[in-house]
Write an enzyme that holds these catalytic residues in place. Structure first.
Site, PDB file in Angstrom:
ATOM      1  N   ARG A  93       0.679  -1.367  -0.043  1.00  0.00           N
ATOM      2  CA  ARG A  93      -0.006   0.030  -0.133  1.00  0.00           C
ATOM      3  C   ARG A  93       0.892   1.281  -0.098  1.00  0.00           C
ATOM      4  O   ARG A  93       0.364   2.371  -0.106  1.00  0.00           O
ATOM      5  CB  ARG A  93      -1.101  -0.069   1.307  1.00  0.00           C
ATOM      6  CG  ARG A  93      -0.259   0.069   2.416  1.00  0.00           C
ATOM      7  CD  ARG A  93      -1.288   0.197   3.701  1.00  0.00           C
ATOM      8  NE  ARG A  93      -0.467   0.342   4.961  1.00  0.00           N
ATOM      9  CZ  ARG A  93      -1.009   0.111   6.160  1.00  0.00           C
ATOM     10  NH1 ARG A  93      -2.169   0.088   6.063  1.00  0.00           N
ATOM     11  NH2 ARG A  93      -0.245   0.414   7.452  1.00  0.00           N
TER      12      ARG A  93
ATOM     13  N   GLY B  18       8.984  -1.748   2.448  1.00  0.00           N
ATOM     14  CA  GLY B  18       8.581  -1.626   3.478  1.00  0.00           C
ATOM     15  C   GLY B  18       9.251  -0.584   4.529  1.00  0.00           C
ATOM     16  O   GLY B  18       9.963   0.261   3.975  1.00  0.00           O
TER      17      GLY B  18
ATOM     18  N   SER C  81      14.364   2.727  25.500  1.00  0.00           N
ATOM     19  CA  SER C  81      15.897   2.881  25.227  1.00  0.00           C
ATOM     20  C   SER C  81      16.039   1.460  24.539  1.00  0.00           C
ATOM     21  O   SER C  81      17.044   0.878  24.827  1.00  0.00           O
ATOM     22  CB  SER C  81      16.685   2.849  26.574  1.00  0.00           C
ATOM     23  OG  SER C  81      16.452   1.763  27.301  1.00  0.00           O
TER      24      SER C  81
ATOM     25  N   ILE D   4      15.467   1.455  18.872  1.00  0.00           N
ATOM     26  CA  ILE D   4      15.256   2.501  18.030  1.00  0.00           C
ATOM     27  C   ILE D   4      15.669   3.775  18.802  1.00  0.00           C
ATOM     28  O   ILE D   4      16.302   4.845  18.441  1.00  0.00           O
ATOM     29  CB  ILE D   4      13.715   2.304  17.552  1.00  0.00           C
ATOM     30  CG1 ILE D   4      13.428   1.387  16.445  1.00  0.00           C
ATOM     31  CG2 ILE D   4      13.483   3.695  16.988  1.00  0.00           C
ATOM     32  CD1 ILE D   4      11.889   0.961  16.355  1.00  0.00           C
TER      33      ILE D   4
ATOM     34  N   ILE E 140      17.676   3.959  21.346  1.00  0.00           N
ATOM     35  CA  ILE E 140      19.103   4.299  21.573  1.00  0.00           C
ATOM     36  C   ILE E 140      19.774   4.920  20.259  1.00  0.00           C
ATOM     37  O   ILE E 140      20.844   5.674  20.378  1.00  0.00           O
ATOM     38  CB  ILE E 140      19.601   3.153  22.455  1.00  0.00           C
ATOM     39  CG1 ILE E 140      19.343   3.125  23.707  1.00  0.00           C
ATOM     40  CG2 ILE E 140      21.258   2.961  21.919  1.00  0.00           C
ATOM     41  CD1 ILE E 140      20.121   4.046  24.398  1.00  0.00           C
TER      42      ILE E 140
ATOM     43  N   GLU F 152      14.065   5.282  30.433  1.00  0.00           N
ATOM     44  CA  GLU F 152      13.485   3.928  30.467  1.00  0.00           C
ATOM     45  C   GLU F 152      12.814   3.464  31.362  1.00  0.00           C
ATOM     46  O   GLU F 152      13.182   3.530  32.320  1.00  0.00           O
ATOM     47  CB  GLU F 152      14.882   3.010  30.199  1.00  0.00           C
ATOM     48  CG  GLU F 152      14.677   1.581  30.016  1.00  0.00           C
ATOM     49  CD  GLU F 152      13.793   1.122  29.241  1.00  0.00           C
ATOM     50  OE1 GLU F 152      12.570   0.458  29.612  1.00  0.00           O
ATOM     51  OE2 GLU F 152      13.793   1.420  28.052  1.00  0.00           O
TER      52      GLU F 152
ATOM     53  N   ALA G 283       9.636   6.459  21.332  1.00  0.00           N
ATOM     54  CA  ALA G 283      10.361   5.102  20.766  1.00  0.00           C
ATOM     55  C   ALA G 283       9.892   3.935  21.804  1.00  0.00           C
ATOM     56  O   ALA G 283      10.771   3.258  22.331  1.00  0.00           O
ATOM     57  CB  ALA G 283      11.754   5.161  20.492  1.00  0.00           C
TER      58      ALA G 283
ATOM     59  N   GLY H 153       8.090   1.076  21.486  1.00  0.00           N
ATOM     60  CA  GLY H 153       7.639  -0.189  20.969  1.00  0.00           C
ATOM     61  C   GLY H 153       6.859  -0.311  20.014  1.00  0.00           C
ATOM     62  O   GLY H 153       6.568   1.000  19.162  1.00  0.00           O
TER      63      GLY H 153
ATOM     64  N   HIS I 167      44.997 -12.580  12.143  1.00  0.00           N
ATOM     65  CA  HIS I 167      45.608 -11.472  12.909  1.00  0.00           C
ATOM     66  C   HIS I 167      46.059 -10.522  11.942  1.00  0.00           C
ATOM     67  O   HIS I 167      46.662 -10.995  11.094  1.00  0.00           O
ATOM     68  CB  HIS I 167      46.629 -12.285  13.713  1.00  0.00           C
ATOM     69  CG  HIS I 167      47.348 -11.143  14.598  1.00  0.00           C
ATOM     70  ND1 HIS I 167      46.990 -10.729  15.702  1.00  0.00           N
ATOM     71  CD2 HIS I 167      48.709 -10.490  14.078  1.00  0.00           C
ATOM     72  CE1 HIS I 167      47.814  -9.796  16.060  1.00  0.00           C
ATOM     73  NE2 HIS I 167      49.051  -9.623  15.226  1.00  0.00           N
TER      74      HIS I 167
END
Length: 465
Positions: free
Chosen positions: A36, A41, A181, A184, A186, A203, A269, A271, A444
């Site tokens: 839509r 997305g 927190s 998204i 953070i 938070e 932010a 949820g 290494h």
């Protein structure tokens, strides 16, 4: 107009839906996808990708400010917010356009419009030109999720922003409040704080990044505070008094008392909620629990021929989980025998500064599940490559079952850990033991050597600490 018939119809073209459509087509199915808004997305257009583009700008800015440390000169350092936003949007646009190309290449028919499911096996699409009726034996719901809005804390695009407003920020907040927190919250706190906003994070749980291992959360908090962020844990924003053109007075309850703090911008932010409305799911007999479709391990809804994948089907709310479920369902429809997805083998990544990544159980969860554990840790300061990069802050933690040597979980914070975590993901997928990991030769000098050392440390064999 006669209904068009397909083998598979996918509703939603995010990272779950478009991948499901590609795989189903590869397996010889005739596929339609309905979207839509934008192909790709939220993830490609308003989530994973554009946020990473913005965070990269902040990271480069941070490095420019540290130029002297590296023997370099950079004078008059600054940023151009509209240009940062424009780059992020251009990256999103490029990828979204790429999805259109992939749909053509894989012969997937795209319908742009809003879908409803009037009865089993039927999808009605309301397009600009009217409505189309599509039929298929199998329908995959991949409608995703949107930001949760708490009463009184709703975004208005001016003083209170959702993630979408933050991605096209019209101004740089001077005093910013971030509510929540998780990843998204953070990531946005980290972006704006790095570019100079006076940032406070609230938070409600007892620690930031609450799904991460407690040691990683504590390390992150210490690092953020050092960068000038204010962190309020076990705190709740009760009310926002909005004064257009001036700012917001936030009433924050902490330790049983309500304090007031002034901000010019708030980002909410807190949820997400699944996009389950207006599809006609209840009438079909689909079970919905707290805005998510209830499915079995193979994403079946219980209604024959109807599957639900990705965010709409519940946690973990991650693009890579959605894509993998899409592939699994496409293979199931085509008569294959795919393995169900194990949530414990899906990594979570947060692209703040420093980065955070994890897979499997936290130490606390492993103990709760009855495991006797062996825990290993290795700090970035003990790694040559980290010191050469000027990124000596961070740690890697491993959690093993003491009896079997199974890698139960791995948790990291520091530079590039979102890339490193995949090594442990593969380890868990292949059911490696501590012995396999100890006998693996790591190149290494690389940051990945710390992954080896964190395993060795769990068994008292660490070499460089």
């Amino acid at each position: 107009m006669a209904a068009q018939s397909f083998d598979v119809i996918v509703v939603g073209a995010g990272p779950g839906g478009y991948v499901a459509a590609i795989r189903a087509s590869q397996l010889g199915q005739k596929v339609a996808i309905v979207e839509r808004e934008h192909l790709g997305g939220i993830c490609l257009n308003w989530g994973c990708i554009p946020t990473k583009a913005m965070l990269r700008s902040a990271e480069v800015f941070h490095l420019m400010e540290r130029a002297k440390e590296f023997g370099l000169k950079a004078d008059g350092i600054g940023y151009d917010l509209p240009a940062v936003v424009a780059r992020s949007r251009a990256v999103a646009k490029q990828l979204s356009g790429g999805i259109g190309h992939l749909m053509k290449k894989n012969k997937v028919t795209v319908f742009m419009g809003a879908a409803t499911l009037p009865k089993a096996g039927v999808v009605s699409v309301k397009t600009d030109k009217g409505s189309e009726e599509l039929t298929a034996k199998n329908i995959i719901l991949a409608t995703g999720a949107r930001a949760r809005e708490l009463p009184g804390l709703e975004a208005d695009g001016d003083l209170v922003w959702s993630y979408k407003h933050a991605l096209v920020a019209k101004r740089m907040p001077k005093k910013l409040l971030v509510i929540g927190s998780g990843a998204i919250g953070i990531e946005f706190a980290s972006f704006f704080n790095t570019l100079g906003s006076d940032t406070t994070v609230v938070e409600v749980m007892d620690r930031i990044l609450p799904v991460e291992d407690a040691e990683i959360s504590a390390f992150a908090k210490k690092s953020f505070v050092k960068q000038g962020m204010k962190i309020m844990e076990k705190a709740a924003v009760k009310k926002l008094d909005r004064k257009p053109g001036v700012g917001v007075t936030a009433h924050i309850e902490v330790g049983g008392k309500v304090e007031t703090h002034e901000f010019d911008t708030v980002i909410s932010a807190v949820g997400i909620v699944g996009n389950v409305e207006n599809l006609g799911l209840e009438a079909l007999g689909v079970k919905i629990d707290r805005t998510h479709v209830v499915t079995d391990e193979f994403c079946r809804t219980g209604v024959p021929g109807l599957f639900a994948i990705g965010d709409i089907a519940g946690a973990p709310w991650l693009a890579h989980k959605a894509s993998h479920e899409g592939v699994m369902v496409a293979e199931l429809i085509a008569g294959g025998h795919p393995h169900p997805i194990k949530p414990g083998s899906i990594a979570g990544c947060t692209y703040c500064y420093p980065q955070v990544a994890s897979v499997g159980m936290t130490e606390a969860k492993a103990k709760e599940a009855g495991h006797t554990v062996k825990v290993g840790r290795f700090p970035f300061i003990g790694n040559g490559k980290a010191i050469a990069l000027g990124e000596s802050e961070g740690m890697i933690k491993t959690v093993f079952d003491a009896k079997t040597g199974e890698l139960l979980g791995a948790h990291m914070i520091g530079a590039e850990v979102t890339e490193l975590i995949q090594g442990y993901v593969i380890g868990r997928q292949l059911e490696t033991t501590e012995e396999d990991l100890m006998n693996t030769v790591f190149p290494h000098p690389t940051l990945s050597e710390m992954m080896h050392e964190a395993v060795l440390d769990a068994y008292g064999r660490t070499l460089h600490m």
